[in-house]
Write a protein that holds these residues in place. Structure first.
Motif, PDB file in Angstrom:
ATOM      1  N   LEU A 268      49.702   4.736   5.013  1.00 56.18           N
ATOM      2  CA  LEU A 268      48.411   5.138   5.924  1.00 56.18           C
ATOM      3  C   LEU A 268      47.346   5.213   5.241  1.00 56.18           C
ATOM      4  O   LEU A 268      47.297   5.393   3.721  1.00 56.18           O
ATOM      5  N   ASP A 269      46.274   5.013   5.989  1.00 51.78           N
ATOM      6  CA  ASP A 269      45.039   4.841   5.277  1.00 51.78           C
ATOM      7  C   ASP A 269      44.669   6.279   4.663  1.00 51.78           C
ATOM      8  O   ASP A 269      44.515   7.207   5.488  1.00 51.78           O
ATOM      9  N   MET A 270      44.007   6.200   3.533  1.00 52.30           N
ATOM     10  CA  MET A 270      43.695   7.401   2.777  1.00 52.30           C
ATOM     11  C   MET A 270      42.237   7.005   1.926  1.00 52.30           C
ATOM     12  O   MET A 270      42.208   5.659   1.545  1.00 52.30           O
ATOM     13  N   ASP A 271      41.555   8.062   1.622  1.00 57.93           N
ATOM     14  CA  ASP A 271      40.460   7.693   0.969  1.00 57.93           C
ATOM     15  C   ASP A 271      40.675   7.722  -0.696  1.00 57.93           C
ATOM     16  O   ASP A 271      41.998   7.965  -0.958  1.00 57.93           O
ATOM     17  N   GLU A 272      39.840   7.420  -1.657  1.00 58.78           N
ATOM     18  CA  GLU A 272      40.344   7.632  -2.795  1.00 58.78           C
ATOM     19  C   GLU A 272      40.769   8.766  -3.734  1.00 58.78           C
ATOM     20  O   GLU A 272      41.636   8.895  -4.616  1.00 58.78           O
ATOM     21  N   ALA A 273      40.569   9.862  -2.861  1.00 60.55           N
ATOM     22  CA  ALA A 273      41.081  11.140  -3.345  1.00 60.55           C
ATOM     23  C   ALA A 273      42.567  11.307  -2.750  1.00 60.55           C
ATOM     24  O   ALA A 273      43.188  12.158  -3.142  1.00 60.55           O
ATOM     25  N   GLY A 274      42.938  10.565  -1.912  1.00 56.62           N
ATOM     26  CA  GLY A 274      44.427  10.637  -1.159  1.00 56.62           C
ATOM     27  C   GLY A 274      44.075  11.535   0.074  1.00 56.62           C
ATOM     28  O   GLY A 274      45.317  11.744   0.779  1.00 56.62           O
ATOM     29  N   TYR A 275      42.871  11.768   0.802  1.00 53.63           N
ATOM     30  CA  TYR A 275      42.768  12.418   2.041  1.00 53.63           C
ATOM     31  C   TYR A 275      43.284  11.413   3.065  1.00 53.63           C
ATOM     32  O   TYR A 275      42.445  10.238   3.244  1.00 53.63           O
ATOM     33  N   LEU A 276      44.042  11.714   3.994  1.00 56.92           N
ATOM     34  CA  LEU A 276      44.371  10.718   5.160  1.00 56.92           C
ATOM     35  C   LEU A 276      43.055  10.442   5.877  1.00 56.92           C
ATOM     36  O   LEU A 276      42.426  11.478   6.197  1.00 56.92           O
ATOM     37  N   ILE A 277      43.057   9.277   6.531  1.00 57.21           N
ATOM     38  CA  ILE A 277      41.864   9.188   7.278  1.00 57.21           C
ATOM     39  C   ILE A 277      42.222   9.007   8.705  1.00 57.21           C
ATOM     40  O   ILE A 277      43.018   8.329   8.987  1.00 57.21           O
ATOM     41  N   THR A 278      41.588   9.848   9.422  1.00 58.78           N
ATOM     42  CA  THR A 278      41.751   9.992  10.814  1.00 58.78           C
ATOM     43  C   THR A 278      40.508   9.496  11.615  1.00 58.78           C
ATOM     44  O   THR A 278      39.469   9.603  11.146  1.00 58.78           O
ATOM     45  N   LYS A 279      40.881   8.749  12.766  1.00 56.56           N
ATOM     46  CA  LYS A 279      39.692   8.025  13.476  1.00 56.56           C
ATOM     47  C   LYS A 279      38.765   9.139  14.037  1.00 56.56           C
ATOM     48  O   LYS A 279      39.266  10.542  14.416  1.00 56.56           O
ATOM     49  N   ALA A 280      37.460   9.037  13.882  1.00 55.96           N
ATOM     50  CA  ALA A 280      36.556  10.154  14.449  1.00 55.96           C
ATOM     51  C   ALA A 280      36.845  10.945  15.456  1.00 55.96           C
ATOM     52  O   ALA A 280      37.088  10.520  16.607  1.00 55.96           O
ATOM     53  N   GLY A 281      36.878  12.012  15.582  1.00 55.95           N
ATOM     54  CA  GLY A 281      36.996  12.922  16.640  1.00 55.95           C
ATOM     55  C   GLY A 281      38.362  13.014  17.197  1.00 55.95           C
ATOM     56  O   GLY A 281      38.530  13.404  18.482  1.00 55.95           O
ATOM     57  N   SER A 282      39.440  12.590  16.455  1.00 57.81           N
ATOM     58  CA  SER A 282      40.750  12.901  16.812  1.00 57.81           C
ATOM     59  C   SER A 282      41.536  12.908  15.463  1.00 57.81           C
ATOM     60  O   SER A 282      41.069  13.122  14.678  1.00 57.81           O
ATOM     61  N   SER A 283      42.884  12.992  15.916  1.00 57.59           N
ATOM     62  CA  SER A 283      43.623  13.285  14.717  1.00 57.59           C
ATOM     63  C   SER A 283      44.511  11.694  14.580  1.00 57.59           C
ATOM     64  O   SER A 283      45.733  11.684  13.642  1.00 57.59           O
ATOM     65  N   LYS A 284      44.110  10.642  15.031  1.00 55.01           N
ATOM     66  CA  LYS A 284      45.031   9.417  14.798  1.00 55.01           C
ATOM     67  C   LYS A 284      44.692   8.767  13.711  1.00 55.01           C
ATOM     68  O   LYS A 284      43.556   8.552  12.999  1.00 55.01           O
ATOM     69  N   THR A 285      46.019   8.363  13.120  1.00 53.32           N
ATOM     70  CA  THR A 285      45.873   7.642  11.720  1.00 53.32           C
ATOM     71  C   THR A 285      45.777   6.187  11.998  1.00 53.32           C
ATOM     72  O   THR A 285      45.581   5.585  13.289  1.00 53.32           O
ATOM     73  N   ASN A 286      45.877   5.364  11.231  1.00 51.59           N
ATOM     74  CA  ASN A 286      46.032   3.734  11.407  1.00 51.59           C
ATOM     75  C   ASN A 286      47.287   3.524  11.829  1.00 51.59           C
ATOM     76  O   ASN A 286      47.274   2.314  12.469  1.00 51.59           O
ATOM     77  N   ILE A 287      48.312   4.256  11.995  1.00 49.82           N
ATOM     78  CA  ILE A 287      49.541   4.005  13.061  1.00 49.82           C
ATOM     79  C   ILE A 287      49.522   4.721  14.127  1.00 49.82           C
ATOM     80  O   ILE A 287      49.575   5.849  14.022  1.00 49.82           O
ATOM     81  N   GLU A 288      49.523   3.924  15.123  1.00 47.20           N
ATOM     82  CA  GLU A 288      49.682   4.658  16.671  1.00 47.20           C
ATOM     83  C   GLU A 288      50.887   5.425  16.621  1.00 47.20           C
ATOM     84  O   GLU A 288      51.927   4.812  16.198  1.00 47.20           O
ATOM     85  N   GLY A 289      50.856   6.579  17.028  1.00 48.83           N
ATOM     86  CA  GLY A 289      51.999   7.327  17.143  1.00 48.83           C
ATOM     87  C   GLY A 289      52.106   8.335  15.992  1.00 48.83           C
ATOM     88  O   GLY A 289      52.968   9.436  16.089  1.00 48.83           O
ATOM     89  N   VAL A 290      51.332   8.095  15.044  1.00 43.91           N
ATOM     90  CA  VAL A 290      51.269   8.948  13.806  1.00 43.91           C
ATOM     91  C   VAL A 290      49.773   9.883  13.510  1.00 43.91           C
ATOM     92  O   VAL A 290      48.828   9.189  13.568  1.00 43.91           O
ATOM     93  N   PHE A 291      50.096  11.171  13.583  1.00 39.21           N
ATOM     94  CA  PHE A 291      48.871  11.792  13.703  1.00 39.21           C
ATOM     95  C   PHE A 291      48.847  12.928  12.477  1.00 39.21           C
ATOM     96  O   PHE A 291      49.733  13.090  11.857  1.00 39.21           O
ATOM     97  N   ALA A 292      47.402  13.186  12.194  1.00 39.40           N
ATOM     98  CA  ALA A 292      47.237  13.800  11.002  1.00 39.40           C
ATOM     99  C   ALA A 292      46.332  15.135  11.398  1.00 39.40           C
ATOM    100  O   ALA A 292      45.260  14.881  11.934  1.00 39.40           O
ATOM    101  N   CYS A 293      46.800  16.383  10.688  1.00 38.48           N
ATOM    102  CA  CYS A 293      45.674  17.603  10.959  1.00 38.48           C
ATOM    103  C   CYS A 293      45.993  18.291   9.791  1.00 38.48           C
ATOM    104  O   CYS A 293      46.767  18.210   8.874  1.00 38.48           O
TER     105      CYS A 293
END
Ligand code: NDP
Length: 327
Positions: A268-293
């Motif tokens: 999954l996409d994450m920043d340099e510190a390891g925080y998962l990146i979600t699409k702005a205004g949503s919980s969507k990760t770079n894989i459809e069907g996988v959500f992060a909160c």
């Protein structure tokens, strides 16, 4: 040879027997995970939630929570997480002990290994694995944790209203928390191990302009003093080698957090510190069907109420995703 065949047969049987298919899997059990479970249950997604190593998450190591709306008299962090869990269970969530140990998100259904022994297949995955505060690693810090030692000024600062406190760290979090404490406490001693701060210039300026924040440069924390509650901090000036004691009633540690995202590294996409990146205004990760909160994707707010809010978003996003698939 004969033995090998029997053994291999058992192993195959075990793998087959230990795979379970679910509709919506939630990993993590802080306010984000439980809130996702409440919403997903009410939406008829029959969620299964695995609690992870620390059921209830970071709130189980705090004392009283006074800033969560709906609890006018405050509530103890561990009790709040029991309430969240009960509510999720009452809505029908299947809450289980167990730690996610491996994931395969390369195909659908997604696969998540639990406790290195069983695989769960799921149509939607909600990640709510949180973050862990970093600690200095002093025995006295551990012993007095929850008794004046805290990793959250916004959670615990209020208990030291009008008193002198110390905070260690020199990043944006430490600055923000020092400023927060300066409005509540008499004096804030900020312990900085180098002769400069890592924080952004604007935060540094604010700290340095605040009269009741006393910055101690080149200062290491040697020991947190006190029997059952914090009485002071023994510090060392690492330039002059001089030790001294600062009398304070609380010691806040703000040296960073570690998101619990190692399982998803390279996936999954994450920043340099390891925080998962979600699409702005949503919980969507770079894989459809996988959500992060929750805190695994939030390095800014990190509050129980914001984590809960993002858990709600993840469940609603999962519901929409599954609905679009025709599930
Ligand atoms: P950082 O990693 O940025 O800073 C950690 C700080 O703790 C550093 O000053 C570091 O010192 C110090 N530290 C680490 N270990 C020790 C130790 N053992 N003893 C003493 N000091 C120690 O973490 P933050 O939580 O502050 O920030 C994380 C990220 O979140 C950053 O990118 C930050 O900008 C961002 N953030 C943004 C906010 C905003 O925009 N409002 C608010 C909060 C965070 P040293 O510098 O010597 O390594």
């Amino acid at each position: 040879m004969h033995f090998f065949h029997i053994f291999a047969g058992i192993t195959t049987y075990r793998i087959m027997a230990e795979t379970e298919k679910v509709h919506c899997l939630i990993v993590g059990s802080g306010p984000a995970g439980y809130t996702a479970a409440i919403y997903a249950s009410r939406a008829g997604l029959n969620p299964v939630l695995y609690q992870g190593l620390q059921p209830g998450g970071q709130l189980t190591i705090t004392t009283e929570v006074e800033n969560y709306p709906g609890y006018p008299d405050g509530i103890m962090g561990p009790q709040m997480m029991i309430d969240f869990e009960k509510q999720a269970q009452r809505m029908g969530a299947d809450i289980r002990w167990g730690l996610a140990t491996k994931v395969d998100l390369s195909q659908r259904p997604f696969k998540v290994e639990i406790d290195e022994e069983k695989w769960i297949e799921t149509d939607a995955l909600i990640i709510a694995t949180g973050a862990s505060a970093k600690w200095l690693g002093l025995p006295s810090e551990q012993r007095l944790n929850g008794h004046g030692v805290s990793a959250c000024a916004v959670c615990d600062g209020f208990f030291f209203k009008g008193q002198d406190v110390a905070i260690v760290g020199a990043g944006d979090t430490a600055c923000e928390e020092a400023l927060y404490l300066s409005k509540i406490c008499s004096n804030v001693h900020m312990l900085i191990r180098r002769d400069e701060m890592r924080a952004s210039k604007v935060m540094q300026d604010r700290v340095l302009k605040t009269a009741n924040i006393n910055v101690h440069w080149n200062t290491d924390t040697v020991e947190v003093l006190g029997e059952n509650k914090v009485d002071g901090i023994k510090v060392l000036n690492n330039k002059t080698n001089e030790e001294s004691i600062i009398p304070v009633k609380a010691f806040f540690v703000a040296i960073g957090h570690e998101p619990n995202s190692v399982l998803f590294k390279g996936i999954l996409d994450m920043d340099e510190a390891g925080y998962l990146i979600t699409k702005a205004g949503s919980s969507k990760t770079n894989i459809e069907g996988v959500f992060a909160c929750g805190d695994v994707q939030d390095k800014i707010y990190r509050q129980a109420v914001t984590a809960a809010g993002s858990g709600c978003m993840a469940a609603l996003d999962a519901e929409r995703y599954l609905g679009a698939l025709g599930h």
